[in-house]
Design a protein around this motif. Structure first.
Motif, PDB file in Angstrom:
ATOM      1  N   LYS A 198       0.828  -1.198   0.000  1.00 37.86           N
ATOM      2  CA  LYS A 198       0.000   0.000   0.000  1.00 37.86           C
ATOM      3  C   LYS A 198       0.867   1.255   0.000  1.00 37.86           C
ATOM      4  O   LYS A 198       0.585   2.199  -0.715  1.00 37.86           O
ATOM      5  N   SER A 199       1.918   1.265   0.799  1.00 41.42           N
ATOM      6  CA  SER A 199       2.774   2.451   0.840  1.00 41.42           C
ATOM      7  C   SER A 199       3.518   2.631  -0.480  1.00 41.42           C
ATOM      8  O   SER A 199       3.793   3.757  -0.888  1.00 41.42           O
ATOM      9  N   GLY A 200       3.837   1.549  -1.167  1.00 41.38           N
ATOM     10  CA  GLY A 200       4.463   1.633  -2.487  1.00 41.38           C
ATOM     11  C   GLY A 200       3.521   2.258  -3.501  1.00 41.38           C
ATOM     12  O   GLY A 200       3.933   3.082  -4.317  1.00 41.38           O
ATOM     13  N   LYS A 201       2.243   1.874  -3.442  1.00 43.12           N
ATOM     14  CA  LYS A 201       1.239   2.457  -4.342  1.00 43.12           C
ATOM     15  C   LYS A 201       1.042   3.933  -4.034  1.00 43.12           C
ATOM     16  O   LYS A 201       0.929   4.747  -4.943  1.00 43.12           O
ATOM     17  N   GLN A 202       1.006   4.273  -2.750  1.00 41.72           N
ATOM     18  CA  GLN A 202       0.831   5.670  -2.370  1.00 41.72           C
ATOM     19  C   GLN A 202       2.033   6.499  -2.810  1.00 41.72           C
ATOM     20  O   GLN A 202       1.870   7.627  -3.280  1.00 41.72           O
ATOM     21  N   PHE A 203       3.235   5.942  -2.665  1.00 45.19           N
ATOM     22  CA  PHE A 203       4.437   6.643  -3.105  1.00 45.19           C
ATOM     23  C   PHE A 203       4.380   6.907  -4.609  1.00 45.19           C
ATOM     24  O   PHE A 203       4.634   8.022  -5.059  1.00 45.19           O
ATOM     25  N   PHE A 204       4.020   5.862  -5.383  1.00 39.17           N
ATOM     26  CA  PHE A 204       3.961   6.029  -6.834  1.00 39.17           C
ATOM     27  C   PHE A 204       2.907   7.048  -7.226  1.00 39.17           C
ATOM     28  O   PHE A 204       3.107   7.860  -8.127  1.00 39.17           O
ATOM     29  N   GLU A 205       1.773   7.022  -6.529  1.00 36.99           N
ATOM     30  CA  GLU A 205       0.699   7.968  -6.839  1.00 36.99           C
ATOM     31  C   GLU A 205       1.148   9.403  -6.584  1.00 36.99           C
ATOM     32  O   GLU A 205       0.931  10.294  -7.408  1.00 36.99           O
ATOM     33  N   ARG A 206       1.795   9.641  -5.438  1.00 37.97           N
ATOM     34  CA  ARG A 206       2.295  10.985  -5.136  1.00 37.97           C
ATOM     35  C   ARG A 206       3.373  11.400  -6.131  1.00 37.97           C
ATOM     36  O   ARG A 206       3.395  12.524  -6.618  1.00 37.97           O
ATOM     37  N   PHE A 207       4.282  10.460  -6.432  1.00 37.94           N
ATOM     38  CA  PHE A 207       5.362  10.745  -7.372  1.00 37.94           C
ATOM     39  C   PHE A 207       4.803  11.069  -8.756  1.00 37.94           C
ATOM     40  O   PHE A 207       5.219  12.043  -9.392  1.00 37.94           O
ATOM     41  N   ALA A 208       3.858  10.269  -9.222  1.00 38.12           N
ATOM     42  CA  ALA A 208       3.269  10.489 -10.548  1.00 38.12           C
ATOM     43  C   ALA A 208       2.567  11.836 -10.618  1.00 38.12           C
ATOM     44  O   ALA A 208       2.680  12.560 -11.609  1.00 38.12           O
ATOM     45  N   SER A 209       1.853  12.191  -9.562  1.00 40.42           N
ATOM     46  CA  SER A 209       1.143  13.468  -9.529  1.00 40.42           C
ATOM     47  C   SER A 209       2.123  14.640  -9.566  1.00 40.42           C
ATOM     48  O   SER A 209       1.959  15.572 -10.354  1.00 40.42           O
TER      49      SER A 209
END
Length: 186
Positions: free
Chosen positions: A5-16
């Motif tokens: 979950k934290s990996g997905k959240q990191f990618f989402e923040r990074f992508a944004s």
């Protein structure tokens, strides 16, 4: 699971953040500067194949990676827009709840719905053309009607929740304006 979950959240923040950064004027100026420097360096490398390969490889890799970042941001924005539209459709008593999940319909089903709205638009145009202007007074009246309707719904919901059949008291206070202040001069 928590690490996933934290990996997905990191990618989402990074992508944004990356999408916003790449869409900025600074990113464009940086990319333009790199291309100009590459072009200016051409004579030093005799415009060799390696010199051309550097820009081709660099731009291909950046484009390849950006496709995924931009698509991730676009998916999130698209989902947010769909949810907002679903809320508007679901909250309006006059609209059809069938439209809440329209994105799961087939294209053929969507075309049928589209024909319905085209016909509705044609009928509306006969009644009042789209070019008819609206007044400020009309906007105030629409707002007043929505406010009154919203107040009634809130009162009804309060009755249902409390089980009390008495009308709840609603107090609206006006904001006091200081009288000792002088008006601004233009």
């Amino acid at each position: 699971m928590k690490q996933k979950k934290s990996g997905k959240q990191f990618f989402e923040r990074f992508a944004s953040k990356a999408s916003k950064a790449v869409g900025s004027p600074y990113a464009f100026i940086s990319a333009l500067t790199i291309v100009i420097l590459w072009a200016v360096s051409g004579p030093f490398f005799d415009f060799s194949e390696t010199w051309q390969l550097v820009i081709n490889t660099g731009t291909t890799i950046i484009t390849f990676l950006m496709v995924f970042l931009i698509q991730k941001s676009q998916n999130k924005d698209s989902l947010a827009i769909q949810l907002k539209l679903n809320e508007l459709v679901a909250s309006n008593s006059d609209s059809s709840n069938r439209l809440v999940d329209i994105e799961s319909m087939t294209e053929e089903e969507m075309l049928i719905v589209q024909k319905y709205y085209q016909k509705l638009s044609e009928l509306s145009d006969k009644h009042e053309p789209i070019k008819t202007s609206h007044s400020i007074e009309e906007a105030h009246q629409d707002h007043k009607e929505k406010y009154v309707s919203s107040s009634k719904k809130t009162a009804e919901q309060t009755k249902k929740i409390s089980g009390d059949h008495a009308t709840p008291k609603t107090t609206i206070t006006k904001r006091k304006t200081p009288t000792n202040k002088k008006p601004r001069e233009k």
